[in-house]
Design a protein around this motif. Sequence first.
Motif, short mmCIF file in Angstrom:
data_model
loop_
_atom_site.label_atom_id
_atom_site.label_comp_id
_atom_site.label_asym_id
_atom_site.label_seq_id
_atom_site.Cartn_x
_atom_site.Cartn_y
_atom_site.Cartn_z
N THR A 192 0.87 -1.16 0.00
CA THR A 192 0.00 0.00 0.00
C THR A 192 0.90 1.21 0.00
O THR A 192 2.13 1.07 0.10
N GLU A 193 0.37 2.38 -0.11
CA GLU A 193 1.19 3.59 -0.18
C GLU A 193 1.57 4.07 1.22
O GLU A 193 0.95 4.99 1.77
N MET A 194 2.59 3.46 1.80
CA MET A 194 3.04 3.81 3.14
C MET A 194 3.89 5.08 3.09
O MET A 194 4.89 5.15 2.40
N LYS A 195 3.48 6.08 3.87
CA LYS A 195 4.18 7.35 3.91
C LYS A 195 4.91 7.49 5.25
O LYS A 195 4.53 6.85 6.24
N PRO A 196 5.94 8.33 5.31
CA PRO A 196 6.58 8.59 6.60
C PRO A 196 5.55 9.10 7.61
O PRO A 196 4.68 9.91 7.27
N THR A 211 -12.19 12.39 1.54
CA THR A 211 -11.89 10.96 1.61
C THR A 211 -13.17 10.15 1.71
O THR A 211 -13.31 9.10 1.06
N MET A 212 -14.11 10.61 2.52
CA MET A 212 -15.40 9.91 2.61
C MET A 212 -16.08 9.87 1.25
O MET A 212 -16.64 8.84 0.85
N ARG A 213 -16.04 10.97 0.52
CA ARG A 213 -16.66 10.99 -0.81
C ARG A 213 -15.94 10.05 -1.77
O ARG A 213 -16.58 9.35 -2.57
N GLU A 214 -14.61 10.02 -1.71
CA GLU A 214 -13.87 9.08 -2.55
C GLU A 214 -14.31 7.66 -2.31
O GLU A 214 -14.43 6.85 -3.24
N GLN A 215 -14.58 7.35 -1.03
CA GLN A 215 -14.92 5.97 -0.68
C GLN A 215 -16.41 5.65 -0.84
O GLN A 215 -16.85 4.56 -0.51
N GLN A 216 -17.18 6.61 -1.36
CA GLN A 216 -18.50 6.25 -1.87
C GLN A 216 -18.36 5.52 -3.20
O GLN A 216 -19.29 4.83 -3.63
N ARG A 217 -17.20 5.70 -3.85
CA ARG A 217 -16.84 4.98 -5.09
C ARG A 217 -17.94 5.06 -6.14
O ARG A 217 -18.37 4.04 -6.70
N LYS A 218 -18.34 6.26 -6.43
CA LYS A 218 -19.42 6.43 -7.42
C LYS A 218 -18.93 6.25 -8.85
O LYS A 218 -19.67 5.79 -9.71
N GLY A 219 -17.68 6.66 -9.12
CA GLY A 219 -17.19 6.59 -10.48
C GLY A 219 -16.10 5.56 -10.70
O GLY A 219 -15.95 5.02 -11.79
N ASP A 220 -15.33 5.27 -9.65
CA ASP A 220 -14.25 4.29 -9.76
C ASP A 220 -13.97 3.70 -8.38
O ASP A 220 -14.69 3.99 -7.42
N ARG A 221 -12.94 2.89 -8.28
CA ARG A 221 -12.63 2.21 -7.02
C ARG A 221 -11.93 3.11 -6.02
O ARG A 221 -11.75 2.74 -4.86
N GLY A 222 -11.53 4.31 -6.44
CA GLY A 222 -10.85 5.21 -5.54
C GLY A 222 -9.37 4.89 -5.43
O GLY A 222 -8.89 3.88 -5.98
N PRO A 223 -8.60 5.70 -4.70
CA PRO A 223 -7.15 5.56 -4.67
C PRO A 223 -6.61 4.54 -3.68
O PRO A 223 -5.41 4.23 -3.72
N TYR A 224 -7.46 4.02 -2.79
CA TYR A 224 -6.94 3.17 -1.70
C TYR A 224 -6.88 1.70 -2.11
O TYR A 224 -7.83 1.14 -2.65
N PHE A 243 -4.90 -2.10 -0.45
CA PHE A 243 -4.12 -2.65 0.67
C PHE A 243 -4.02 -4.16 0.54
O PHE A 243 -5.03 -4.86 0.42
N LEU A 244 -2.79 -4.66 0.57
CA LEU A 244 -2.54 -6.10 0.60
C LEU A 244 -1.49 -6.39 1.69
O LEU A 244 -0.53 -5.62 1.85
N ARG A 245 -1.69 -7.48 2.40
CA ARG A 245 -0.74 -7.90 3.43
C ARG A 245 -0.53 -9.41 3.31
O ARG A 245 -1.51 -10.17 3.19
N ALA A 246 0.71 -9.82 3.37
CA ALA A 246 1.02 -11.25 3.38
C ALA A 246 0.72 -11.80 4.76
O ALA A 246 1.39 -11.45 5.73
N SER A 247 -0.30 -12.64 4.87
CA SER A 247 -0.71 -13.17 6.17
C SER A 247 -1.49 -14.46 5.96
O SER A 247 -2.18 -14.61 4.95
N ASN A 248 -1.39 -15.38 6.93
CA ASN A 248 -2.20 -16.59 6.85
C ASN A 248 -3.57 -16.38 7.50
O ASN A 248 -4.34 -17.32 7.66
N LEU A 259 -9.61 -9.12 -3.92
CA LEU A 259 -9.72 -8.47 -5.23
C LEU A 259 -8.63 -7.42 -5.43
O LEU A 259 -8.90 -6.23 -5.64
N ASP A 260 -7.38 -7.90 -5.32
CA ASP A 260 -6.21 -7.08 -5.57
C ASP A 260 -6.11 -5.89 -4.63
O ASP A 260 -5.53 -4.85 -4.98
N GLY A 261 -6.65 -6.05 -3.41
CA GLY A 261 -6.48 -5.02 -2.39
C GLY A 261 -7.55 -3.96 -2.35
O GLY A 261 -7.47 -3.03 -1.53
#
Length: 474
Positions: free
Chosen positions: A161-165, A211-224, A226-231, A239-241
């Motif tokens: 994912t896009e990890m920032k300082p 950010t809340m509006r982005e995650q309504q995902r009206k037009g696309d999947r948005g910028p977020y 996330f994938l983690r290697a875990s059992n 679905l690719d994060g």
Amino acid sequence: MIDRRTLIGSAAAIGMVTPLRSAAPAFTSRRPAVADRRFTSKAVEREITRVTAMVADPELAWMFGNCYPNTLDTTVFMGTVDGKPDAFVITGDIDAMWLRDSSAQLQPYLPLAASDPALRTMFRGVIARQARSLLIDPYANAFMRDPGAGTNLSWAKQDQTEMKPGVAERKWELDSLCYPIRIAHGYWQATHDPTPFDALWADAARVTIRTMREQQRKGDRGPYRFLRASNIPSETLMLDGYGPPSRAVGLIHSGFRPSDDACLMPFLIPSNLFAVTALRQLAVLSHETRRDSALANDAIALADEVAAALRRHGTIRDTDGQEIWAYEVDGIGNAHFMDDANVPSLSALAYLGCVQPDDPLWRRTAARAWSTRNPYFFSGKVADGIGSPHTWLRQIWPMAIVMHALNARDDATIAQCLRWLKASHGGTGFMHESFDQDDGALFTRKWFAWANGMFGELILDIAARRPALLKANA
């Protein structure tokens, strides 16, 4: 790779979470020595004295004296940034600041802020720290003390994912944007101090709405993503994060629950209800502290849209045909019912101000959550209560018992909850993340300030509304 859940589970297995069976007849304080306390408030100390004197049961009084100040005693790190207060609040045994936990941990001290300059300084500091954190990354749930540092959480170092300082963990949880608004609104209501609501805070508020509006995902999947290697499947998104499929209906996606577990369906109903409440609080703050009608109107417009979507898509018919709130839905017509001890939950909707305490729809929902209709409701020798997929089956979370008591309308239920909580601390005098339904000495997370704070809130609530219960031996 080891993740947070595995770390906690392993600790229990190897004895870091040691079963304790102390009679502790003298109930000696478990607080740090005065010189070792992270933060001290005269108002909090007076409140401990006042309320403890009301509690006839010595064990209950001891627990309150340990738990209520625990956040201040052990988790608050004060500093300054640009000459203004800065407050970094860790969860306890994890050296990072969750937006959710830090807000919830400080909630019990809000009623005292008006009378204590030190508390006001601390609240100004945490509101500013949360605003700066949101401006680093509104999709992150946890942050580092040093905003230039990489994560110190072993389980997050290899996340895709896009990890920032400055980011400790980047799990997108809708409630992470709601809690900073709740604590800021609570501070304003308690003090009417406009100091924290500066341009920095307003910038963070605008990012929150965006950010809340982005995650309504009206037009696309948005910028977020996330994938983690875990059992453990709930540590990553399918679905690719981008998470499970949905239909854009006006609700806001959440990748993860407040437990930090992945959502089964992407519209988490308690968090969407919380978002409506928080956005309306944001509108009040924007208008009253800044006279910013544009920001207030934007918040109200989004709140109204999500509220309408909740009415259309947020409820289900239970097996008896009665309407209840769902836990998660996908907007396509599928729904999932359960409840999790972590807040926001279906059980906590009145506590968060999302519904009225006597709302019949919510009362029906909460009753089913506190029953075998909820797959994470457990009943054992020590207590009844709600757990979480985040911990093992048969593990009850004290904060769920606290919430059940706060929701109760009769003395008998509250008294029973107090007995369960007394039986759950394993001789430590503190609340934990979870405990075994049949043995309170088997628990996870010895140092978990959020649960301690909620126990303090419960005792304060009983002292204010039902003091006779404290004067009787529980």
